[in-house]
Design a protein around this motif. Structure first.
Motif, PDB file in Angstrom:
ATOM      1  N   GLY A   1       0.819  -1.202   0.000  1.00  0.00           N
ATOM      2  CA  GLY A   1       0.000   0.000   0.000  1.00  0.00           C
ATOM      3  C   GLY A   1       0.857   1.257   0.000  1.00  0.00           C
ATOM      4  O   GLY A   1       1.967   1.277   0.549  1.00  0.00           O
ATOM      5  N   ASP A   2       0.346   2.307  -0.610  1.00  0.00           N
ATOM      6  CA  ASP A   2       1.125   3.536  -0.767  1.00  0.00           C
ATOM      7  C   ASP A   2       1.648   4.097   0.558  1.00  0.00           C
ATOM      8  O   ASP A   2       2.774   4.596   0.623  1.00  0.00           O
ATOM      9  N   LEU A   3       0.855   4.043   1.609  1.00  0.00           N
ATOM     10  CA  LEU A   3       1.282   4.623   2.882  1.00  0.00           C
ATOM     11  C   LEU A   3       2.517   3.929   3.441  1.00  0.00           C
ATOM     12  O   LEU A   3       3.394   4.572   4.011  1.00  0.00           O
ATOM     13  N   ALA A   4       2.609   2.615   3.261  1.00  0.00           N
ATOM     14  CA  ALA A   4       3.738   1.846   3.802  1.00  0.00           C
ATOM     15  C   ALA A   4       4.889   1.706   2.821  1.00  0.00           C
ATOM     16  O   ALA A   4       5.984   1.296   3.208  1.00  0.00           O
ATOM     17  N   ASP A   5       4.661   2.062   1.570  1.00  0.00           N
ATOM     18  CA  ASP A   5       5.658   1.845   0.520  1.00  0.00           C
ATOM     19  C   ASP A   5       6.751   2.905   0.590  1.00  0.00           C
ATOM     20  O   ASP A   5       6.458   4.107   0.588  1.00  0.00           O
ATOM     21  N   SER A   6       8.001   2.490   0.625  1.00  0.00           N
ATOM     22  CA  SER A   6       9.118   3.435   0.683  1.00  0.00           C
ATOM     23  C   SER A   6       9.313   4.182  -0.631  1.00  0.00           C
ATOM     24  O   SER A   6       9.949   5.230  -0.671  1.00  0.00           O
ATOM     25  N   ASP A   7       8.774   3.655  -1.717  1.00  0.00           N
ATOM     26  CA  ASP A   7       8.824   4.331  -3.018  1.00  0.00           C
ATOM     27  C   ASP A   7       7.578   3.893  -3.782  1.00  0.00           C
ATOM     28  O   ASP A   7       7.605   2.929  -4.535  1.00  0.00           O
ATOM     29  N   ALA A   8       6.504   4.620  -3.566  1.00  0.00           N
ATOM     30  CA  ALA A   8       5.179   4.176  -4.002  1.00  0.00           C
ATOM     31  C   ALA A   8       4.939   4.260  -5.499  1.00  0.00           C
ATOM     32  O   ALA A   8       3.883   3.840  -5.976  1.00  0.00           O
ATOM     33  N   VAL A   9       5.892   4.807  -6.260  1.00  0.00           N
ATOM     34  CA  VAL A   9       5.728   4.856  -7.719  1.00  0.00           C
ATOM     35  C   VAL A   9       6.889   4.163  -8.427  1.00  0.00           C
ATOM     36  O   VAL A   9       7.142   4.401  -9.598  1.00  0.00           O
ATOM     37  N   ASN A  10       7.584   3.279  -7.712  1.00  0.00           N
ATOM     38  CA  ASN A  10       8.689   2.537  -8.311  1.00  0.00           C
ATOM     39  C   ASN A  10       8.630   1.084  -7.872  1.00  0.00           C
ATOM     40  O   ASN A  10       9.308   0.669  -6.932  1.00  0.00           O
ATOM     41  N   ALA A  11       7.810   0.315  -8.563  1.00  0.00           N
ATOM     42  CA  ALA A  11       7.701  -1.112  -8.250  1.00  0.00           C
ATOM     43  C   ALA A  11       8.956  -1.841  -8.711  1.00  0.00           C
ATOM     44  O   ALA A  11       9.507  -1.529  -9.769  1.00  0.00           O
ATOM     45  N   PRO A  12       9.443  -2.810  -7.928  1.00  0.00           N
ATOM     46  CA  PRO A  12      10.542  -3.642  -8.420  1.00  0.00           C
ATOM     47  C   PRO A  12      10.050  -4.503  -9.571  1.00  0.00           C
ATOM     48  O   PRO A  12       8.870  -4.844  -9.657  1.00  0.00           O
ATOM     49  N   SER A  13      10.947  -4.845 -10.467  1.00  0.00           N
ATOM     50  CA  SER A  13      10.545  -5.634 -11.630  1.00  0.00           C
ATOM     51  C   SER A  13      10.083  -7.028 -11.215  1.00  0.00           C
ATOM     52  O   SER A  13      10.779  -7.727 -10.482  1.00  0.00           O
ATOM     53  N   PRO A  14       8.918  -7.449 -11.695  1.00  0.00           N
ATOM     54  CA  PRO A  14       8.441  -8.804 -11.417  1.00  0.00           C
ATOM     55  C   PRO A  14       8.848  -9.795 -12.513  1.00  0.00           C
ATOM     56  O   PRO A  14       8.477 -10.965 -12.462  1.00  0.00           O
ATOM     57  N   ILE A  15       9.594  -9.323 -13.488  1.00  0.00           N
ATOM     58  CA  ILE A  15       9.919 -10.139 -14.653  1.00  0.00           C
ATOM     59  C   ILE A  15      10.952 -11.204 -14.302  1.00  0.00           C
ATOM     60  O   ILE A  15      12.004 -10.913 -13.742  1.00  0.00           O
ATOM     61  N   ALA A  16      10.630 -12.452 -14.633  1.00  0.00           N
ATOM     62  CA  ALA A  16      11.517 -13.577 -14.335  1.00  0.00           C
ATOM     63  C   ALA A  16      12.440 -13.846 -15.517  1.00  0.00           C
ATOM     64  O   ALA A  16      12.065 -13.650 -16.676  1.00  0.00           O
ATOM     65  N   GLU A  17      13.635 -14.280 -15.207  1.00  0.00           N
ATOM     66  CA  GLU A  17      14.594 -14.651 -16.260  1.00  0.00           C
ATOM     67  C   GLU A  17      14.210 -16.003 -16.858  1.00  0.00           C
ATOM     68  O   GLU A  17      13.624 -16.856 -16.190  1.00  0.00           O
ATOM     69  N   GLY A  18      14.569 -16.202 -18.105  1.00  0.00           N
ATOM     70  CA  GLY A  18      14.361 -17.496 -18.740  1.00  0.00           C
ATOM     71  C   GLY A  18      12.918 -17.738 -19.132  1.00  0.00           C
ATOM     72  O   GLY A  18      12.146 -16.808 -19.332  1.00  0.00           O
ATOM     73  N   GLY A  19      12.564 -19.015 -19.232  1.00  0.00           N
ATOM     74  CA  GLY A  19      11.225 -19.401 -19.649  1.00  0.00           C
ATOM     75  C   GLY A  19      11.227 -19.910 -21.080  1.00  0.00           C
ATOM     76  O   GLY A  19      12.192 -19.746 -21.830  1.00  0.00           O
ATOM     77  N   ALA A  20      10.133 -20.530 -21.465  1.00  0.00           N
ATOM     78  CA  ALA A  20       9.991 -21.045 -22.830  1.00  0.00           C
ATOM     79  C   ALA A  20       9.940 -19.888 -23.817  1.00  0.00           C
ATOM     80  O   ALA A  20       9.649 -18.753 -23.450  1.00  0.00           O
ATOM     81  N   ALA A  21      10.234 -20.184 -25.068  1.00  0.00           N
ATOM     82  CA  ALA A  21      10.187 -19.147 -26.097  1.00  0.00           C
ATOM     83  C   ALA A  21       8.801 -18.502 -26.112  1.00  0.00           C
ATOM     84  O   ALA A  21       7.778 -19.196 -26.063  1.00  0.00           O
ATOM     85  N   ALA A  22       8.782 -17.192 -26.150  1.00  0.00           N
ATOM     86  CA  ALA A  22       7.515 -16.466 -26.107  1.00  0.00           C
ATOM     87  C   ALA A  22       6.703 -16.715 -27.381  1.00  0.00           C
ATOM     88  O   ALA A  22       7.243 -16.722 -28.489  1.00  0.00           O
TER      89      ALA A  22
END
Length: 204
Positions: A55-76
């Motif tokens: 939540g924005d109130l607890a977030d130390s940087d409320a407009v900068n989400a860390p990337s959720p993108i995972a490395e690897g995976g099957a061909a898109a």
């Protein structure tokens, strides 16, 4: 000494300066009065502006989400076609539309694409300030077809709500924009585009 999240620090300051302001409307019930949200560049109608699960109130940087993108995976089995941040067109009204993030996605696979994540970032070319957002669009991309994802006013099908206090809308500087798309178990695809300097985002 533990540092307070910026949202909490500003909220405490507003409450100290004016109890009346601290009691102002809080549309998204995130603990931050609507009147303070522009100071934080957060969205008064979204309790988790950057979509990172904090939540924005607890977030130390409320407009900068860390990337959720995972490395690897099957061909898109999907790919990004156009990535627009200006010169947008409303296909229904057949006229120019206000500048916004618009992503065209082609699905070359044999199954509809429904479970995917969109991670997009803005970098202000003058100040270097960045913002990063995570969304999970409820936009079906049909097998063998395409769909467009719009991040704007968010009122039509296929349109997601944009943060009205984002640097995208509040800074006149040019911006570097990236969009990364990833379906579960598949490799991510990415596109970048530059937005020209300009003022309010009106229809071109």
């Amino acid at each position: 000494m533990k540092t307070l999240p910026p949202a909490l620090a500003i909220l405490l300051l507003i409450g100290t300066l004016s109890p009346a302001l601290a009691a102002d409307a809080d549309t998204d019930a995130d603990g931050i009065p609507d009147i303070a949200e522009p100071l934080l560049h957060t969205d008064p109608m979204n309790a988790d502006t950057d979509g990172d699960g904090i939540g924005d109130l607890a977030d130390s940087d409320a407009v900068n989400a860390p990337s959720p993108i995972a490395e690897g995976g099957a061909a898109a089995t999907y790919r990004i076609g156009e990535l627009l941040v200006e010169n947008n067109v409303d296909p229904v009204a057949k006229k120019d539309a206000p500048d916004h993030l618009e992503l065209q996605v082609f699905n070359d696979g044999s199954a509809d694409l429904t479970d995917y994540t969109l991670f997009y970032t803005f970098t202000d070319n003058d100040s270097g300030v960045t913002e990063a957002y995570v969304v999970h669009p409820a936009v079906l991309i049909p097998a063998g077809g395409e769909a467009r994802i719009h991040v704007d006013e968010g009122t039509m099908p296929g349109h997601l709500r944009a943060n009205p206090n984002s640097i995208y809308l509040t800074s006149m500087a040019g911006k570097h924009v990236t969009a990364t798309l990833q379906a579960t178990g598949q490799a991510a695809v990415e596109a970048t585009v530059e937005k020209d300097p300009g003022g309010a985002e009106q229809a071109d």
